[in-house]
Design an enzyme around this catalytic site. Structure first.
Site, PDB file in Angstrom:
ATOM      1  N   HIS A  33       2.238   8.801   1.381  1.00  0.00           N
ATOM      2  CA  HIS A  33       1.131   8.706   0.147  1.00  0.00           C
ATOM      3  C   HIS A  33       1.598   9.524  -0.858  1.00  0.00           C
ATOM      4  O   HIS A  33       1.936  10.891  -0.713  1.00  0.00           O
ATOM      5  CB  HIS A  33      -0.267   9.256   0.829  1.00  0.00           C
ATOM      6  CG  HIS A  33      -0.484   8.499   2.069  1.00  0.00           C
ATOM      7  ND1 HIS A  33      -1.348   7.454   2.161  1.00  0.00           N
ATOM      8  CD2 HIS A  33      -0.240   8.871   3.336  1.00  0.00           C
ATOM      9  CE1 HIS A  33      -1.471   6.888   3.215  1.00  0.00           C
ATOM     10  NE2 HIS A  33      -0.852   7.744   4.195  1.00  0.00           N
TER      11      HIS A  33
ATOM     12  N   HIS B 185       0.850  -1.259  -0.106  1.00  0.00           N
ATOM     13  CA  HIS B 185       0.045  -0.002   0.035  1.00  0.00           C
ATOM     14  C   HIS B 185       0.668   1.348   0.112  1.00  0.00           C
ATOM     15  O   HIS B 185       0.599   2.309  -0.398  1.00  0.00           O
ATOM     16  CB  HIS B 185      -0.787  -0.044   1.303  1.00  0.00           C
ATOM     17  CG  HIS B 185      -1.750  -1.215   1.519  1.00  0.00           C
ATOM     18  ND1 HIS B 185      -3.022  -1.612   0.654  1.00  0.00           N
ATOM     19  CD2 HIS B 185      -1.706  -2.114   2.411  1.00  0.00           C
ATOM     20  CE1 HIS B 185      -3.144  -2.654   0.994  1.00  0.00           C
ATOM     21  NE2 HIS B 185      -2.618  -2.958   1.951  1.00  0.00           N
TER      22      HIS B 185
ATOM     23  N   THR C  65      -5.774   6.336   8.350  1.00  0.00           N
ATOM     24  CA  THR C  65      -6.399   6.564   7.038  1.00  0.00           C
ATOM     25  C   THR C  65      -6.460   5.245   6.346  1.00  0.00           C
ATOM     26  O   THR C  65      -6.686   5.240   5.076  1.00  0.00           O
ATOM     27  CB  THR C  65      -5.570   7.548   6.421  1.00  0.00           C
ATOM     28  OG1 THR C  65      -4.346   7.071   5.924  1.00  0.00           O
ATOM     29  CG2 THR C  65      -5.741   8.738   7.046  1.00  0.00           C
ATOM     30  N   THR C  66      -6.030   3.984   6.881  1.00  0.00           N
ATOM     31  CA  THR C  66      -6.333   2.816   6.040  1.00  0.00           C
ATOM     32  C   THR C  66      -6.844   1.813   7.043  1.00  0.00           C
ATOM     33  O   THR C  66      -7.110   1.905   8.215  1.00  0.00           O
ATOM     34  CB  THR C  66      -4.896   2.210   6.243  1.00  0.00           C
ATOM     35  OG1 THR C  66      -4.210   2.090   7.351  1.00  0.00           O
ATOM     36  CG2 THR C  66      -3.908   3.040   4.991  1.00  0.00           C
TER      37      THR C  66
HETATM   38 ZN    ZN Z   1      -0.657   7.424   6.256  1.00  0.00          ZN
END
Ligand code: ZN
Ligand code: NAG
Ligand code: NAG
Length: 307
Positions: free
Chosen positions: A116, A87, A220-221
């Site tokens: 990110h 990810h 945030t995951t």
């Molecule tokens: Zn993050």
């Protein structure tokens, strides 16, 4: 009846492994994808104190308790382990770095750092500021206490320091060891070590770190636990365009290296009933309304002109 039980068992088996199949929107919309995009994430992901958010600076309330942080062990240069976890790229921070101050209720230990990004310069950050996204966003994830006295889940279990990343035409030497490690971790579930690098060198100058936003949110995951005290710093980190592009060029979501890793960004979530706060630090020109700057300047100019 038996058929029904079998069906129920299948449904149950499928849902209990759902977390392993979460993915970002860009992966979910692939024709043959069978992973769950952000609107199907499970755990706490559909609750209402989620992250990231859009920060509207004029609605952020000054909180005088948001004093500077003290960073411990951020200056140690180490060959940290980095990995592609399917990810993002994640740098594991051992147990020698921690923070206090910043109105945190305790000492928080740095656990890992990850990023990110997008290939677009205005899409890769998770948080946005007044609707503006940045090229990348870096998260340093901390946990309350130390590894020997870990705490159970609570609203303040984690403290994440978030840094916006902008792209320019100057090489960022502190990031170069990380950039050079990327070709060695192209595939998910691979790891390597970086050449010596310190957290302090990767961050903006210390005197800039007094300006930040604070709110209560989530990971945030998946499973999006609502356990995070967020700190979003105003001063961005700057990378050279070539360094920035290496992330989406070298890293892949999949084993077969067909899908470049990019847009690993969760969409912004509703602020709801939450309040965003900002630190008030001396010399913060932006906190002054424009007229208080403009009027004295004009008066000076006019006085000079009339002489
Ligand atoms: Zn993050
Ligand atoms: C954690 O700290 C101890 C010393 O307190 C050290 O011996 C150990 O190697 C450290 N572990 C990691 C993963 O850095
Ligand atoms: C990669 O991960 C494995 C398994 O966790 C570990 O044993 C190994 O030391 C790691 N390699 C590097 C270079 O950190």
């Amino acid at each position: 009846m038996q058929l029904l039980l079998v069906l129920l068992a299948l449904v149950y088996a499928a849902s209990s492994t759902a977390d392993e199949h979460w993915c970002y929107e860009i992966q979910a919309k692939e024709p043959n994808s069978n992973c769950k995009g952000p609107d199907q994430w499970t755990g706490d992901c559909q609750k209402n104190h989620q992250s990231p958010i859009n920060i509207v600076t004029k609605e952020a309330k000054v909180n005088p308790d948001l004093k500077p942080f003290t960073f411990f062990g951020y200056d140690q240069k180490k060959r940290w382990e980095v990995k592609n976890d399917g990810h993002s790229v994640k740098m594991m921070l051992g147990n020698g770095s921690f923070i206090t101050g910043g109105d945190l209720p305790a000492q928080y230990q740095a656990v890992q750092l990850h990023l990110h990004w997008s290939q677009d310069l205005n899409k890769g950050s998770e948080h946005s500021i007044n609707g503006k996204h940045f090229a990348m966003e870096m998260h340093i994830v901390h946990e309350k206490g130390t590894s020997s006295n870990a705490v159970e889940d609570s609203k303040d279990k984690n403290a994440v320091l978030a840094f916006m990343i902008e792209v320019g035409d100057e090489e960022n030497k502190a990031f170069q060891p990380l950039v050079e490690a990327l070709p060695h971790i192209s595939k998910p579930s691979t790891n390597t070590t970086v050449n010596e690098i310190s957290l302090e060198d990767m961050l903006p100058k210390k005197e800039k770190l007094v300006h930040y936003f604070r709110y209560q949110g989530s990971l945030t995951t998946p499973t999006c636990d609502e356990t995070v005290i967020w700190t979003v710093f105003e001063e961005p980190i700057k990378l050279h365009k070539d360094q920035f592009l290496e992330f989406s060029k070298r890293l892949f979501y999949d084993e077969e290296q067909k899908f470049v890793m990019e847009d690993n960004v969760r969409p912004v979530q509703q602020l709801g009933d939450r309040q965003v706060f900002r630190s008030h630090a001396p010399g913060q020109l932006l906190a002054l309304p424009l007229p208080t700057l403009v009027v004295p300047t004009l008066t000076c100019l006019l006085a000079g002109f009339l002489q």
